[in-house]
Design a protein around this motif. Structure first.
Motif, PDB file in Angstrom:
ATOM      1  N   VAL A 137       0.843  -1.194   0.000  1.00 35.75           N
ATOM      2  CA  VAL A 137       0.000   0.000   0.000  1.00 35.75           C
ATOM      3  C   VAL A 137       0.880   1.246   0.000  1.00 35.75           C
ATOM      4  CG1 VAL A 137      -1.899  -1.147   1.212  1.00 35.75           C
ATOM      5  CG2 VAL A 137      -0.140   0.046   2.527  1.00 35.75           C
ATOM      6  N   ASP A 138       0.265   2.384  -0.286  1.00 36.94           N
ATOM      7  CA  ASP A 138       0.975   3.656  -0.314  1.00 36.94           C
ATOM      8  C   ASP A 138       0.770   4.484   0.944  1.00 36.94           C
ATOM      9  OD1 ASP A 138       2.002   3.526  -3.084  1.00 36.94           O
ATOM     10  OD2 ASP A 138      -0.127   3.528  -3.596  1.00 36.94           O
ATOM     11  N   ALA A 139      -0.215   4.113   1.763  1.00 35.45           N
ATOM     12  CA  ALA A 139      -0.532   4.883   2.966  1.00 35.45           C
ATOM     13  C   ALA A 139      -1.422   4.022   3.850  1.00 35.45           C
ATOM     14  CB  ALA A 139      -1.233   6.190   2.598  1.00 35.45           C
ATOM     15  N   PHE A 140      -1.502   4.386   5.118  1.00 37.91           N
ATOM     16  CA  PHE A 140      -2.299   3.613   6.074  1.00 37.91           C
ATOM     17  C   PHE A 140      -3.312   4.492   6.799  1.00 37.91           C
ATOM     18  CE2 PHE A 140       1.370   0.694   5.982  1.00 37.91           C
ATOM     19  CZ  PHE A 140       0.726  -0.532   5.921  1.00 37.91           C
ATOM     20  N   CYS A 141      -4.538   3.990   6.888  1.00 39.89           N
ATOM     21  CA  CYS A 141      -5.523   4.519   7.821  1.00 39.89           C
ATOM     22  C   CYS A 141      -5.617   3.503   8.959  1.00 39.89           C
ATOM     23  CB  CYS A 141      -6.883   4.692   7.157  1.00 39.89           C
ATOM     24  SG  CYS A 141      -8.195   5.191   8.313  1.00 39.89           S
ATOM     25  N   VAL A 142      -5.334   3.944  10.179  1.00 41.30           N
ATOM     26  CA  VAL A 142      -5.392   3.080  11.354  1.00 41.30           C
ATOM     27  C   VAL A 142      -6.677   3.405  12.105  1.00 41.30           C
ATOM     28  CG1 VAL A 142      -4.289   2.477  13.534  1.00 41.30           C
ATOM     29  CG2 VAL A 142      -2.884   2.955  11.518  1.00 41.30           C
ATOM     30  N   LEU A 171       5.286   5.646   5.843  1.00 42.75           N
ATOM     31  CA  LEU A 171       4.290   6.042   4.852  1.00 42.75           C
ATOM     32  C   LEU A 171       3.316   7.032   5.487  1.00 42.75           C
ATOM     33  CD1 LEU A 171       3.448   2.527   3.334  1.00 42.75           C
ATOM     34  CD2 LEU A 171       4.847   4.321   2.293  1.00 42.75           C
ATOM     35  N   PRO A 172       2.545   7.769   4.684  1.00 38.52           N
ATOM     36  CA  PRO A 172       1.512   8.629   5.270  1.00 38.52           C
ATOM     37  C   PRO A 172       0.551   7.814   6.139  1.00 38.52           C
ATOM     38  CG  PRO A 172       1.823   9.163   2.954  1.00 38.52           C
ATOM     39  CD  PRO A 172       2.620   7.915   3.210  1.00 38.52           C
ATOM     40  N   VAL A 173       0.199   8.356   7.300  1.00 41.07           N
ATOM     41  CA  VAL A 173      -0.670   7.663   8.257  1.00 41.07           C
ATOM     42  C   VAL A 173      -1.732   8.621   8.774  1.00 41.07           C
ATOM     43  CG1 VAL A 173      -0.801   6.502  10.502  1.00 41.07           C
ATOM     44  CG2 VAL A 173       1.161   6.079   8.998  1.00 41.07           C
ATOM     45  N   VAL A 174      -2.970   8.158   8.812  1.00 40.45           N
ATOM     46  CA  VAL A 174      -4.064   8.881   9.452  1.00 40.45           C
ATOM     47  C   VAL A 174      -4.692   7.933  10.465  1.00 40.45           C
ATOM     48  CG1 VAL A 174      -6.367   9.866   9.144  1.00 40.45           C
ATOM     49  CG2 VAL A 174      -4.565  10.393   7.491  1.00 40.45           C
ATOM     50  N   VAL A 175      -4.942   8.431  11.673  1.00 44.48           N
ATOM     51  CA  VAL A 175      -5.567   7.616  12.718  1.00 44.48           C
ATOM     52  C   VAL A 175      -7.026   8.048  12.879  1.00 44.48           C
ATOM     53  CG1 VAL A 175      -5.546   6.992  15.153  1.00 44.48           C
ATOM     54  CG2 VAL A 175      -3.381   7.281  13.923  1.00 44.48           C
ATOM     55  N   MET A 227     -16.479  11.110   7.878  1.00 49.22           N
ATOM     56  CA  MET A 227     -15.188  10.830   8.505  1.00 49.22           C
ATOM     57  C   MET A 227     -14.337   9.923   7.628  1.00 49.22           C
ATOM     58  SD  MET A 227     -16.544  10.341  12.430  1.00 49.22           S
ATOM     59  CE  MET A 227     -15.034   9.592  13.042  1.00 49.22           C
ATOM     60  N   GLY A 228     -14.976   8.908   7.025  1.00 53.50           N
ATOM     61  CA  GLY A 228     -14.241   8.010   6.147  1.00 53.50           C
ATOM     62  C   GLY A 228     -13.699   8.722   4.928  1.00 53.50           C
ATOM     63  N   GLU A 229     -14.515   9.584   4.343  1.00 50.94           N
ATOM     64  CA  GLU A 229     -14.067  10.319   3.160  1.00 50.94           C
ATOM     65  C   GLU A 229     -12.927  11.273   3.519  1.00 50.94           C
ATOM     66  OE1 GLU A 229     -16.000  12.743  -0.621  1.00 50.94           O
ATOM     67  OE2 GLU A 229     -17.289  11.824   0.884  1.00 50.94           O
ATOM     68  N   ALA A 230     -13.028  11.931   4.674  1.00 46.69           N
ATOM     69  CA  ALA A 230     -11.981  12.848   5.102  1.00 46.69           C
ATOM     70  C   ALA A 230     -10.665  12.115   5.340  1.00 46.69           C
ATOM     71  CB  ALA A 230     -12.402  13.580   6.373  1.00 46.69           C
ATOM     72  N   ALA A 231     -10.737  10.939   5.958  1.00 48.06           N
ATOM     73  CA  ALA A 231      -9.524  10.156   6.203  1.00 48.06           C
ATOM     74  C   ALA A 231      -8.864   9.773   4.885  1.00 48.06           C
ATOM     75  CB  ALA A 231      -9.858   8.911   7.012  1.00 48.06           C
TER      76      ALA A 231
END
Length: 350
Positions: free
Chosen positions: A120-125, A143-147, A313-317
């Motif tokens: 993957v190129d980025a992670f949403c945790v 990698l880019p990360v959003v929690v 929230m999902g779209e923003a992440a």
């Protein structure tokens, strides 16, 4: 004016979103005539194409976002809150022409290989307990990360709800109606499989930050109203299911004196509590008030609840990840709303 997306163009033309996406990312998959019509409608609506940063990400690397989710896949596709969030994140990914890889981590699963091997190129945790080794593995990937929801990681973007304020609104509602005998049914405090009465120590030591904060909001509202929190019966369940909610409902309603209002931290548990009340012949809201959380499939049951902006929230992440997760980490706290329906009313007085 509403934002124009691939779906907007697809709806105008009567084709699938994937077909429109191909016009920008894989034109060889479409006839010249169809691609020309798509581009004409896109120009008419002012749509310039997928986010350039996202397109570069897709062409230069894996072309997928990773969603690390602290539950099983079966749970993910049955839980209304998770479904709403996934829909929002999928929208962001699809609009950008990239994929979405869901990486489940069931409760108690401490493995990190899932993250290490993910292309993957980025992670949403999303919704991991404090100190989970998979989070350390995510951060090590650089990698880019959003929690989302929990745990908060300094230096990385965060998307969530003001948990204490939302919980306080739920508790404050029934307290304002005159209820003084409250009960609480919660899931998501720990990942050790425990079901039963939760001591104050177990509540305060919860390993899931968002639920720890939500519990704190309930407690603060009670204490502000002069209600002794230590006297509020608190039943913890290991799984977020209607059956677990019914079990919690029977445990709480079997106490003497019986609570006149029960707070739950999911709508699924609240529906189970309503089932327990029905089996015991208790009228809702005449003899019992019930409050849920998240406003997921709650309207049909007439459930008072806290509405969360799940899809937004999902779209923003997703969009944060596609932008590289921002040089200056953002903390996006989405608004909540108390939705009052037929499951709450003033307590009946003898």
């Amino acid at each position: 004016m509403a934002r124009v997306t691939l779906q907007t163009i697809a709806d105008r033309l009567g084709v699938s979103r994937a077909t429109v996406s191909y016009a920008f990312s894989r034109p060889d998959q479409l006839s010249d005539g169809l691609r020309q019509r798509i581009m004409e409608v896109a120009a008419e609506l002012g749509y310039a194409g997928p986010n350039p940063t996202a397109r570069s990400l897709r062409l230069g690397r894996a072309g997928a976002l990773g969603l690390l989710f602290g539950e099983t896949l079966a749970y993910a596709f049955a839980d209304p809150y998770a479904i709403g969030f996934f829909q929002g994140m999928a929208t962001a990914a699809e609009d950008a022409g990239v994929g979405l890889l869901i990486l489940p981590l069931p409760h108690g699963d401490r493995r990190s290989e899932t993250v290490r091997d993910a292309v993957v190129d980025a992670f949403c945790v999303m919704s991991l307990p404090d100190g989970h080794p998979a989070l350390a593995e995510v951060l090590a990937r650089k990698l880019p990360v959003v929690v989302v929801d929990e745990p908060y990681v300094p230096g990385h973007p965060f998307v969530g709800t003001d948990e204490p304020a939302a919980a306080a609104a739920a508790a404050g509602h029934v307290i304002g109606l005159g209820h003084r005998r409250l009960g609480v049914a919660m899931v998501g405090l720990h990942d050790d499989g425990y079901t039963g009465w939760a001591s104050p120590e177990r509540q305060e030591g919860a390993v899931f930050e968002a639920m720890r904060r939500r519990c704190g909001g309930y407690r603060q509202a009670c204490e502000d109203a002069g209600i002794d929190w230590s006297g509020v019966p608190f039943y913890e369940v290991a799984r977020n299911s209607r059956e677990a909610g019914k079990r919690a409902g029977h445990a709480l309603l079997g106490r003497d004196p019986r609570p006149t209002a029960i707070l739950t931290n999911t709508d699924v548990l609240a529906l189970g509590v309503l089932d327990a009340a029905a089996e015991l012949g208790l009228e809702v809201p005449g003899e019992l008030s019930v409050v849920g959380f998240s406003d997921s499939a709650a309207e049909e049951a007439g459930l008072t609840t806290i509405r969360q902006a799940k899809q937004e929230m999902g779209e923003a992440a997703g969009r944060l990840l596609l932008s590289g997760a921002a040089a200056e980490p953002e903390r996006l706290v989405f608004p909540h709303e108390l939705i009052v329906r037929a499951s709450t009313a003033p307590p009946a007085h003898a």
